[in-house]
Design an enzyme around this catalytic site. Structure first.
Site, PDB file in Angstrom:
ATOM      1  CD  GLN A  31     -61.843  25.409  96.224  1.00 35.74           C
ATOM      2  OE1 GLN A  31     -61.878  25.564  95.014  1.00 35.74           O
ATOM      3  NE2 GLN A  31     -62.711  24.634  96.876  1.00 35.74           N
ATOM      4  CB  CYS A  76     -67.630  24.720  98.600  1.00 35.87           C
ATOM      5  SG  CYS A  76     -65.943  25.338  98.458  1.00 35.87           S
ATOM      6  CG  LEU A  77     -64.499  20.185  95.553  1.00 34.20           C
ATOM      7  CD1 LEU A  77     -63.412  20.162  94.486  1.00 34.20           C
ATOM      8  CD2 LEU A  77     -65.072  18.786  95.756  1.00 34.20           C
ATOM      9  N   GLY A  99     -65.338  22.602  89.571  1.00 28.95           N
ATOM     10  CA  GLY A  99     -64.428  23.740  89.508  1.00 28.95           C
ATOM     11  C   GLY A  99     -63.462  23.675  90.667  1.00 28.95           C
ATOM     12  CG  HIS A 144     -68.346  28.448  94.097  1.00 32.57           C
ATOM     13  ND1 HIS A 144     -69.218  27.978  95.064  1.00 32.57           N
ATOM     14  CD2 HIS A 144     -67.158  27.865  94.383  1.00 32.57           C
ATOM     15  CE1 HIS A 144     -68.577  27.173  95.896  1.00 32.57           C
ATOM     16  NE2 HIS A 144     -67.318  27.080  95.505  1.00 32.57           N
ATOM     17  CD  GLU A 145     -64.506  27.217  91.487  1.00 25.65           C
ATOM     18  OE1 GLU A 145     -63.705  27.379  92.432  1.00 25.65           O
ATOM     19  OE2 GLU A 145     -65.318  26.282  91.468  1.00 25.65           O
ATOM     20  CG  HIS A 161     -63.033  29.499  96.352  1.00 23.22           C
ATOM     21  ND1 HIS A 161     -63.090  29.217  97.695  1.00 23.22           N
ATOM     22  CD2 HIS A 161     -63.834  28.576  95.749  1.00 23.22           C
ATOM     23  CE1 HIS A 161     -63.905  28.180  97.901  1.00 23.22           C
ATOM     24  NE2 HIS A 161     -64.377  27.769  96.727  1.00 23.22           N
TER      25      HIS A 161
HETATM   26  O1  GNR Z   1     -67.921  20.901  92.700  1.00 28.79           O
HETATM   27  C1  GNR Z   1     -68.512  21.946  92.941  1.00 28.79           C
HETATM   28  N1  GNR Z   1     -69.841  22.029  92.702  1.00 28.79           N
HETATM   29  C2  GNR Z   1     -70.558  23.203  92.745  1.00 28.79           C
HETATM   30  C3  GNR Z   1     -71.944  23.118  92.721  1.00 28.79           C
HETATM   31  C4  GNR Z   1     -72.725  24.256  92.734  1.00 28.79           C
HETATM   32  C5  GNR Z   1     -72.115  25.488  92.779  1.00 28.79           C
HETATM   33  C6  GNR Z   1     -70.736  25.605  92.816  1.00 28.79           C
HETATM   34  C7  GNR Z   1     -69.963  24.468  92.800  1.00 28.79           C
HETATM   35  S1  GNR Z   1     -68.234  24.600  92.790  1.00 28.79           S
HETATM   36  C8  GNR Z   1     -67.785  23.095  93.540  1.00 28.79           C
HETATM   37  C9  GNR Z   1     -66.276  22.909  93.522  1.00 28.79           C
HETATM   38  C10 GNR Z   1     -65.651  23.983  94.374  1.00 28.79           C
HETATM   39  O2  GNR Z   1     -65.674  24.007  95.566  1.00 28.79           O
HETATM   40  N2  GNR Z   1     -65.060  24.957  93.748  1.00 28.79           N
HETATM   41  O3  GNR Z   1     -64.538  25.974  94.429  1.00 28.79           O
HETATM   42 NI    NI Z   2     -65.625  26.101  96.297  1.00 26.70          NI
END
Ligand code: GNR
Ligand code: NI
Length: 173
Positions: free
Chosen positions: A51, A92-93, A46, A134-135, A138
């Site tokens: 980001q 998270c990236l 995601g 999670h997104e 952000h």
């Molecule tokens: O790539 C991603 N993997 C992930 C794994 C577990 C819970 C949430 C994520 S999201 C993350 C990509 C990201 O940072 N999205 O904002």
């Molecule tokens: Ni993230």
């Protein structure tokens, strides 16, 4: 098409609250394309516009193994969520190399616009539910490490700040 630069925690720009998209037009579709390309390049499941320093309510997700299940969610809203929660290991990236457990509602019902401006409503469970929540955090300026203990947060900050100093040094050398 360009791959966008991903902001790294604790960059203050990750705290920006995104504004709703008022019209799903070619400009938004181009952002979706670039975000998708950036997400696939980084091997994420995601990516939120926040980001990549774009402060509009746009996310892309693809939780499939085959990387062929791209979905764009514009102006996403949680319209209901289960009382039942689940703990999941998140990464998270924007916080490279850090993984930790976060507890969230197990199921969420989402309403959003797709890249054609059509309203979509669906229930998400499992990894898709975790990823969308999670997104959406952000887009509100929230990062998953905010859920962790203060001690863990300060250790993560110290580690990532050191890493970015080393990176900046290596780039200059
Ligand atoms: O790539 C991603 N993997 C992930 C794994 C577990 C819970 C949430 C994520 S999201 C993350 C990509 C990201 O940072 N999205 O904002
Ligand atoms: Ni993230």
């Amino acid at each position: 098409m360009p791959i966008l630069e991903i902001l790294n925690y604790p960059d203050a720009r990750l705290r920006t609250v995104a504004k709703p998209v008022t019209q799903v037009d070619d400009r938004i579709r181009q952002i979706v394309k670039d975000m998708a390309e950036t997400m696939y390049d980084a091997r994420g499941i995601g990516l939120a516009a926040t980001q990549v320093n774009i402060h509009e309510r746009i996310i892309v997700v693809d939780v499939t193994e085959d990387r062929n299940g791209l979905r764009a969610l514009i102006n996403p809203e949680v319209i209901s969520s289960s009382a039942q929660t689940k703990v999941h290991q998140e990464g998270c990236l924007s916080v490279p190399g850090v993984y930790d457990e976060v507890e969230r509602p197990d199921l969420v019902r989402i309403r959003c616009l797709d890249e054609n401006g059509e309203t979509q409503e669906f229930e998400a469970d499992g990894l898709l539910s975790v990823c969308i929540q999670h997104e959406m955090d952000h887009l509100q300026g929230k990062v998953f490490v905010d859920y962790l203990s203060r001690l863990r947060q300060s250790r993560i900050q110290a580690r990532l700040q050191k890493q970015s100093r080393i990176q900046a040094q290596t780039a200059r050398a």
